[in-house]
Design a protein around this motif. Structure first.
Motif, PDB file in Angstrom:
ATOM      1  N   LEU A  94       0.793  -1.172  -0.024  1.00  0.00           N
ATOM      2  CA  LEU A  94      -0.157  -0.028   0.049  1.00  0.00           C
ATOM      3  C   LEU A  94       0.931   1.120   0.036  1.00  0.00           C
ATOM      4  O   LEU A  94       0.459   2.256  -0.555  1.00  0.00           O
ATOM      5  CB  LEU A  94      -0.742  -0.156   1.111  1.00  0.00           C
ATOM      6  CG  LEU A  94      -2.189  -0.999   1.111  1.00  0.00           C
ATOM      7  CD1 LEU A  94      -2.862  -1.119   2.538  1.00  0.00           C
ATOM      8  CD2 LEU A  94      -3.053  -0.666   0.151  1.00  0.00           C
ATOM      9  N   GLY A  95       1.963   1.096   0.689  1.00  0.00           N
ATOM     10  CA  GLY A  95       2.715   2.333   0.844  1.00  0.00           C
ATOM     11  C   GLY A  95       3.534   2.700  -0.438  1.00  0.00           C
ATOM     12  O   GLY A  95       3.942   3.635  -0.788  1.00  0.00           O
ATOM     13  N   GLN A  96       3.608   1.550  -1.644  1.00  0.00           N
ATOM     14  CA  GLN A  96       4.157   1.974  -2.878  1.00  0.00           C
ATOM     15  C   GLN A  96       3.129   2.365  -3.880  1.00  0.00           C
ATOM     16  O   GLN A  96       3.686   2.252  -5.100  1.00  0.00           O
ATOM     17  CB  GLN A  96       4.832   0.674  -3.248  1.00  0.00           C
ATOM     18  CG  GLN A  96       6.101   0.030  -2.434  1.00  0.00           C
ATOM     19  CD  GLN A  96       7.064   1.272  -2.234  1.00  0.00           C
ATOM     20  OE1 GLN A  96       7.580   1.932  -3.223  1.00  0.00           O
ATOM     21  NE2 GLN A  96       7.724   1.479  -1.182  1.00  0.00           N
ATOM     22  N   MET A  97       2.020   2.598  -3.441  1.00  0.00           N
ATOM     23  CA  MET A  97       0.851   3.065  -4.456  1.00  0.00           C
ATOM     24  C   MET A  97       0.814   4.565  -4.917  1.00  0.00           C
ATOM     25  O   MET A  97       0.257   5.110  -5.532  1.00  0.00           O
ATOM     26  CB  MET A  97      -0.462   2.907  -4.083  1.00  0.00           C
ATOM     27  CG  MET A  97      -0.488   1.174  -3.616  1.00  0.00           C
ATOM     28  SD  MET A  97      -2.163   0.408  -4.343  1.00  0.00           S
ATOM     29  CE  MET A  97      -3.160   1.527  -5.188  1.00  0.00           C
ATOM     30  N   SER A  98       1.886   5.419  -4.486  1.00  0.00           N
ATOM     31  CA  SER A  98       1.893   6.647  -4.422  1.00  0.00           C
ATOM     32  C   SER A  98       2.019   7.097  -5.956  1.00  0.00           C
ATOM     33  O   SER A  98       1.548   8.154  -6.356  1.00  0.00           O
ATOM     34  CB  SER A  98       3.097   7.345  -3.609  1.00  0.00           C
ATOM     35  OG  SER A  98       4.349   6.723  -3.887  1.00  0.00           O
ATOM     36  N   PRO A  99       2.705   6.310  -6.671  1.00  0.00           N
ATOM     37  CA  PRO A  99       2.763   6.807  -8.107  1.00  0.00           C
ATOM     38  C   PRO A  99       1.439   6.732  -8.850  1.00  0.00           C
ATOM     39  O   PRO A  99       1.214   7.248  -9.681  1.00  0.00           O
ATOM     40  CB  PRO A  99       3.805   5.734  -8.657  1.00  0.00           C
ATOM     41  CG  PRO A  99       4.645   5.219  -7.618  1.00  0.00           C
ATOM     42  CD  PRO A  99       3.601   5.215  -6.543  1.00  0.00           C
ATOM     43  N   ILE A 103      -0.400   9.933 -10.535  1.00  0.00           N
ATOM     44  CA  ILE A 103      -0.701  10.319 -12.000  1.00  0.00           C
ATOM     45  C   ILE A 103      -2.318  10.842 -11.706  1.00  0.00           C
ATOM     46  O   ILE A 103      -2.665  11.820 -12.563  1.00  0.00           O
ATOM     47  CB  ILE A 103      -0.735   8.775 -12.494  1.00  0.00           C
ATOM     48  CG1 ILE A 103       0.519   8.371 -12.827  1.00  0.00           C
ATOM     49  CG2 ILE A 103      -1.775   8.737 -13.879  1.00  0.00           C
ATOM     50  CD1 ILE A 103       0.779   6.964 -13.433  1.00  0.00           C
ATOM     51  N   VAL A 104      -3.246  10.141 -11.001  1.00  0.00           N
ATOM     52  CA  VAL A 104      -4.493  10.646 -10.914  1.00  0.00           C
ATOM     53  C   VAL A 104      -4.567  12.048 -10.492  1.00  0.00           C
ATOM     54  O   VAL A 104      -5.276  12.956 -10.937  1.00  0.00           O
ATOM     55  CB  VAL A 104      -5.289   9.831  -9.992  1.00  0.00           C
ATOM     56  CG1 VAL A 104      -6.812  10.194  -9.644  1.00  0.00           C
ATOM     57  CG2 VAL A 104      -5.512   8.347 -10.492  1.00  0.00           C
ATOM     58  N   LEU A 105      -3.948  12.567  -9.393  1.00  0.00           N
ATOM     59  CA  LEU A 105      -3.859  13.845  -8.933  1.00  0.00           C
ATOM     60  C   LEU A 105      -3.338  14.958  -9.954  1.00  0.00           C
ATOM     61  O   LEU A 105      -3.483  16.088  -9.649  1.00  0.00           O
ATOM     62  CB  LEU A 105      -3.131  13.897  -7.462  1.00  0.00           C
ATOM     63  CG  LEU A 105      -3.665  12.969  -6.276  1.00  0.00           C
ATOM     64  CD1 LEU A 105      -2.781  13.177  -5.203  1.00  0.00           C
ATOM     65  CD2 LEU A 105      -5.153  13.688  -6.260  1.00  0.00           C
ATOM     66  N   SER A 106      -2.206  14.627 -10.671  1.00  0.00           N
ATOM     67  CA  SER A 106      -1.609  15.523 -11.638  1.00  0.00           C
ATOM     68  C   SER A 106      -2.744  15.701 -12.700  1.00  0.00           C
ATOM     69  O   SER A 106      -2.580  16.775 -13.194  1.00  0.00           O
ATOM     70  CB  SER A 106      -0.338  14.790 -12.192  1.00  0.00           C
ATOM     71  OG  SER A 106      -0.607  13.840 -12.999  1.00  0.00           O
ATOM     72  N   VAL A 107      -3.559  14.841 -13.181  1.00  0.00           N
ATOM     73  CA  VAL A 107      -4.343  15.014 -13.944  1.00  0.00           C
ATOM     74  C   VAL A 107      -5.543  16.091 -13.344  1.00  0.00           C
ATOM     75  O   VAL A 107      -6.185  16.828 -14.035  1.00  0.00           O
ATOM     76  CB  VAL A 107      -5.251  13.845 -14.477  1.00  0.00           C
ATOM     77  CG1 VAL A 107      -6.429  14.208 -15.413  1.00  0.00           C
ATOM     78  CG2 VAL A 107      -4.293  12.890 -15.265  1.00  0.00           C
ATOM     79  N   ILE A 108      -5.934  15.746 -12.169  1.00  0.00           N
ATOM     80  CA  ILE A 108      -7.101  16.635 -11.644  1.00  0.00           C
ATOM     81  C   ILE A 108      -6.557  17.974 -11.210  1.00  0.00           C
ATOM     82  O   ILE A 108      -7.053  19.038 -11.460  1.00  0.00           O
ATOM     83  CB  ILE A 108      -7.442  15.899 -10.134  1.00  0.00           C
ATOM     84  CG1 ILE A 108      -8.224  14.621 -10.711  1.00  0.00           C
ATOM     85  CG2 ILE A 108      -8.552  16.852  -9.670  1.00  0.00           C
ATOM     86  CD1 ILE A 108      -8.483  13.808  -9.390  1.00  0.00           C
ATOM     87  N   PHE A 109      -5.454  17.986 -10.619  1.00  0.00           N
ATOM     88  CA  PHE A 109      -4.837  19.317  -9.818  1.00  0.00           C
ATOM     89  C   PHE A 109      -4.057  20.311 -11.129  1.00  0.00           C
ATOM     90  O   PHE A 109      -4.088  21.498 -10.952  1.00  0.00           O
ATOM     91  CB  PHE A 109      -4.264  19.129  -8.602  1.00  0.00           C
ATOM     92  CG  PHE A 109      -5.193  18.833  -7.755  1.00  0.00           C
ATOM     93  CD1 PHE A 109      -6.267  19.835  -7.022  1.00  0.00           C
ATOM     94  CD2 PHE A 109      -5.185  17.334  -6.964  1.00  0.00           C
ATOM     95  CE1 PHE A 109      -7.188  19.338  -6.204  1.00  0.00           C
ATOM     96  CE2 PHE A 109      -5.829  17.187  -6.166  1.00  0.00           C
ATOM     97  CZ  PHE A 109      -6.898  18.177  -5.583  1.00  0.00           C
TER      98      PHE A 109
END
Length: 118
Positions: A94-99, A103-109
């Motif tokens: 779960l800790g390695q899910m940051s990439p 990706i999702v947050l870079s598209v949104i923000f």
């Protein structure tokens, strides 16, 4: 290039050992206390390195740096709490899910898109 690879491998080893130690003591020490001492240790190491190399503090970007510090502290607290509650392997995955989240947050923000061709 070789030096960077060795340093990256060493860093992964150190963080893995830290995760195992956090898991080992999480039965007797609360996750918030573990996160506090981890943060204190990191702060002392950074201050020693800055002083030894005569690096001064920058006065630029303080609000964003403070926000990054708060979010990093919350991440550490949440991760150490997770380590105390679920198996180490699951918490590491779960800790390695940051990439994925980046990706999702870079598209949104940041309104970034995906390239048409790889």
């Amino acid at each position: 290039m070789k030096n960077g690879v060795w340093l990256a491998l060493f860093s992964s080893l150190v963080f893995s050992v830290m995760n195992v130690l956090v898991k080992a003591v999480s039965g007797t020490i609360p996750p918030a206390e573990i996160a506090f001492f981890r943060g204190l240790t990191g702060t002392i190491l950074i201050l020693v390195l800055m002083r030894s190399r005569q690096i001064s503090f920058s006065r630029k970007g303080i609000p964003m740096l403070a926000l990054r510090g708060v979010l990093g502290g919350l991440y550490m607290l949440a991760y150490f709490f997770t380590l105390s509650k679920i198996p180490l392997t699951d918490a590491s995955i779960l800790g390695q899910m940051s990439p994925v989240f980046v990706i999702v947050l870079s598209v949104i923000f940041l309104k970034e898109g995906f390239p048409a061709e790889p």
